[in-house]
Design a protein around this motif. Structure first.
Motif, PDB file in Angstrom:
ATOM      1  N   LEU A 194       0.836  -1.190   0.000  1.00 51.12           N
ATOM      2  CA  LEU A 194       0.000   0.000   0.000  1.00 51.12           C
ATOM      3  C   LEU A 194       0.875   1.245   0.000  1.00 51.12           C
ATOM      4  CD1 LEU A 194      -2.508  -0.958   2.840  1.00 51.12           C
ATOM      5  CD2 LEU A 194      -2.910  -1.114   0.390  1.00 51.12           C
ATOM      6  N   ALA A 195       0.421   2.274  -0.702  1.00 55.66           N
ATOM      7  CA  ALA A 195       1.038   3.598  -0.613  1.00 55.66           C
ATOM      8  C   ALA A 195       0.210   4.373   0.399  1.00 55.66           C
ATOM      9  CB  ALA A 195       1.029   4.291  -1.966  1.00 55.66           C
ATOM     10  N   ILE A 196       0.877   4.914   1.406  1.00 55.84           N
ATOM     11  CA  ILE A 196       0.198   5.619   2.479  1.00 55.84           C
ATOM     12  C   ILE A 196       0.751   7.038   2.545  1.00 55.84           C
ATOM     13  CG2 ILE A 196      -0.256   5.607   4.968  1.00 55.84           C
ATOM     14  CD1 ILE A 196      -0.128   2.615   4.913  1.00 55.84           C
ATOM     15  N   ILE A 197      -0.146   8.013   2.737  1.00 51.00           N
ATOM     16  CA  ILE A 197       0.269   9.414   2.810  1.00 51.00           C
ATOM     17  C   ILE A 197      -0.112   9.994   4.169  1.00 51.00           C
ATOM     18  CG2 ILE A 197       0.191   9.845   0.324  1.00 51.00           C
ATOM     19  CD1 ILE A 197      -2.564  11.169   0.793  1.00 51.00           C
ATOM     20  N   GLN A 198       0.578  11.065   4.538  1.00 49.30           N
ATOM     21  CA  GLN A 198       0.306  11.717   5.811  1.00 49.30           C
ATOM     22  C   GLN A 198      -0.355  13.071   5.576  1.00 49.30           C
ATOM     23  OE1 GLN A 198       3.760  12.694   8.213  1.00 49.30           O
ATOM     24  NE2 GLN A 198       2.675  12.010  10.042  1.00 49.30           N
ATOM     25  N   ARG A 199      -1.471  13.289   6.290  1.00 50.96           N
ATOM     26  CA  ARG A 199      -2.167  14.572   6.263  1.00 50.96           C
ATOM     27  C   ARG A 199      -2.491  14.969   7.691  1.00 50.96           C
ATOM     28  NH1 ARG A 199      -6.069  12.352   2.654  1.00 50.96           N
ATOM     29  NH2 ARG A 199      -7.545  12.685   4.348  1.00 50.96           N
ATOM     30  N   ASP A 200      -2.131  16.164   8.055  1.00 47.42           N
ATOM     31  CA  ASP A 200      -2.419  16.690   9.389  1.00 47.42           C
ATOM     32  C   ASP A 200      -1.967  15.737  10.502  1.00 47.42           C
ATOM     33  OD1 ASP A 200      -3.665  18.917   8.185  1.00 47.42           O
ATOM     34  OD2 ASP A 200      -5.553  17.805   8.019  1.00 47.42           O
ATOM     35  N   GLY A 201      -0.805  15.115  10.325  1.00 47.60           N
ATOM     36  CA  GLY A 201      -0.251  14.229  11.340  1.00 47.60           C
ATOM     37  C   GLY A 201      -0.852  12.840  11.390  1.00 47.60           C
ATOM     38  N   LYS A 202      -1.781  12.547  10.475  1.00 42.94           N
ATOM     39  CA  LYS A 202      -2.417  11.226  10.431  1.00 42.94           C
ATOM     40  C   LYS A 202      -2.113  10.560   9.101  1.00 42.94           C
ATOM     41  CE  LYS A 202      -6.108  12.658  13.497  1.00 42.94           C
ATOM     42  NZ  LYS A 202      -7.530  12.869  13.653  1.00 42.94           N
ATOM     43  N   TRP A 203      -2.026   9.235   9.136  1.00 44.34           N
ATOM     44  CA  TRP A 203      -1.715   8.456   7.938  1.00 44.34           C
ATOM     45  C   TRP A 203      -2.990   7.906   7.304  1.00 44.34           C
ATOM     46  CZ3 TRP A 203       3.080   8.379   5.904  1.00 44.34           C
ATOM     47  CH2 TRP A 203       4.123   8.816   6.726  1.00 44.34           C
ATOM     48  N   TYR A 204      -3.051   7.982   5.963  1.00 46.27           N
ATOM     49  CA  TYR A 204      -4.199   7.490   5.200  1.00 46.27           C
ATOM     50  C   TYR A 204      -3.716   6.664   4.012  1.00 46.27           C
ATOM     51  CZ  TYR A 204      -6.782  10.970   7.828  1.00 46.27           C
ATOM     52  OH  TYR A 204      -7.331  11.700   8.849  1.00 46.27           O
ATOM     53  N   ILE A 205      -4.458   5.629   3.689  1.00 49.72           N
ATOM     54  CA  ILE A 205      -4.114   4.793   2.542  1.00 49.72           C
ATOM     55  C   ILE A 205      -4.473   5.561   1.277  1.00 49.72           C
ATOM     56  CG2 ILE A 205      -4.602   2.619   1.348  1.00 49.72           C
ATOM     57  CD1 ILE A 205      -5.182   1.508   4.243  1.00 49.72           C
ATOM     58  N   ASP A 206      -3.484   5.712   0.403  1.00 54.03           N
ATOM     59  CA  ASP A 206      -3.665   6.481  -0.829  1.00 54.03           C
ATOM     60  C   ASP A 206      -3.914   5.576  -2.027  1.00 54.03           C
ATOM     61  OD1 ASP A 206      -3.725   8.959  -2.263  1.00 54.03           O
ATOM     62  OD2 ASP A 206      -1.719   8.486  -3.025  1.00 54.03           O
ATOM     63  N   LYS A 207      -3.112   4.502  -2.147  1.00 58.85           N
ATOM     64  CA  LYS A 207      -3.233   3.607  -3.312  1.00 58.85           C
ATOM     65  C   LYS A 207      -2.914   2.177  -2.914  1.00 58.85           C
ATOM     66  CE  LYS A 207      -1.034   6.943  -6.257  1.00 58.85           C
ATOM     67  NZ  LYS A 207       0.131   7.185  -7.044  1.00 58.85           N
ATOM     68  N   ILE A 208      -3.472   1.282  -3.691  1.00 54.63           N
ATOM     69  CA  ILE A 208      -3.117  -0.125  -3.614  1.00 54.63           C
ATOM     70  C   ILE A 208      -2.057  -0.332  -4.690  1.00 54.63           C
ATOM     71  CG2 ILE A 208      -3.950  -2.489  -3.842  1.00 54.63           C
ATOM     72  CD1 ILE A 208      -6.809  -1.111  -3.254  1.00 54.63           C
ATOM     73  N   LEU A 209      -0.861  -0.737  -4.291  1.00 49.85           N
ATOM     74  CA  LEU A 209       0.234  -0.900  -5.250  1.00 49.85           C
ATOM     75  C   LEU A 209       0.182  -2.267  -5.902  1.00 49.85           C
ATOM     76  CD1 LEU A 209       3.046   0.698  -3.064  1.00 49.85           C
ATOM     77  CD2 LEU A 209       1.747   1.780  -4.911  1.00 49.85           C
ATOM     78  N   LYS A 210       0.830  -2.384  -7.053  1.00 54.73           N
ATOM     79  CA  LYS A 210       0.876  -3.678  -7.751  1.00 54.73           C
ATOM     80  C   LYS A 210       1.567  -4.707  -6.883  1.00 54.73           C
ATOM     81  CE  LYS A 210       0.779  -1.992 -12.428  1.00 54.73           C
ATOM     82  NZ  LYS A 210       1.365  -2.094 -13.748  1.00 54.73           N
ATOM     83  N   ASP A 211       1.157  -5.971  -7.070  1.00 51.65           N
ATOM     84  CA  ASP A 211       1.753  -7.054  -6.302  1.00 51.65           C
ATOM     85  C   ASP A 211       3.263  -7.069  -6.496  1.00 51.65           C
ATOM     86  OD1 ASP A 211      -0.647  -7.875  -5.282  1.00 51.65           O
ATOM     87  OD2 ASP A 211      -0.956  -9.465  -6.736  1.00 51.65           O
ATOM     88  N   PRO A 212       4.020  -7.215  -5.397  1.00 53.68           N
ATOM     89  CA  PRO A 212       5.480  -7.179  -5.480  1.00 53.68           C
ATOM     90  C   PRO A 212       6.087  -8.431  -6.104  1.00 53.68           C
ATOM     91  CG  PRO A 212       4.798  -7.539  -3.216  1.00 53.68           C
ATOM     92  CD  PRO A 212       3.560  -7.293  -4.007  1.00 53.68           C
TER      93      PRO A 212
END
Length: 131
Positions: A112-130
């Motif tokens: 998963l790609a996770i981003i931070q907004r206002d000190g909290k983490w949110y899931i942004d994208k589901i990445l391709k299988d590694p």
């Protein structure tokens, strides 16, 4: 009207200060608690709309992740490998799944790609299988 201060909302994931915790809580809400609203509570608005569109955790699991489990253990990558690549408010998290579906053991890996907004983490994208 009843309200209590300091109590966790059972429809939301409230521990969002660590990207690994958010990723594990997201998949736990989806696969073990079967709670789509709770899983969507830690997603960016676009991904949350997509998840809520499916209405059931089984549909989300099948269509977005191509994984179905009756019971699953969910862990972030912690085998001495770099758990996350974190750069100024974003992180890529690898999650390992080990569980059962209709008496068959299934092991899987998701990123998963996770981003931070206002000190909290949110899931942004589901990445391709590694793999």
């Amino acid at each position: 009207m009843l309200a209590a201060c300091g109590e966790d909302d059972p429809k939301k994931i409230t521990t969002v200060d660590n990207p690994e915790t958010v990723a594990v809580a997201f998949f736990d809400a989806l696969y073990n608690e079967k709670n789509v609203e709770k899983a969507a509570s830690v997603c960016n608005p676009k991904l949350a709309r997509l998840i809520l569109h499916y209405r059931s955790s089984e549909a989300v699991a099948r269509h977005l992740f191509n994984m179905s489990y009756d019971k699953v253990e969910i862990k972030p990558d912690g085998a001495g490998v770099k758990i996350r690549e974190q750069f100024k408010g974003s992180a890529n998290i690898t999650i390992y799944f080990d569980g059962y579906y209709q008496e068959n053991r299934i092991k899987e890996v998701k990123r998963l790609a996770i981003i931070q907004r206002d000190g909290k983490w949110y899931i942004d994208k589901i990445l391709k299988d590694p793999f």
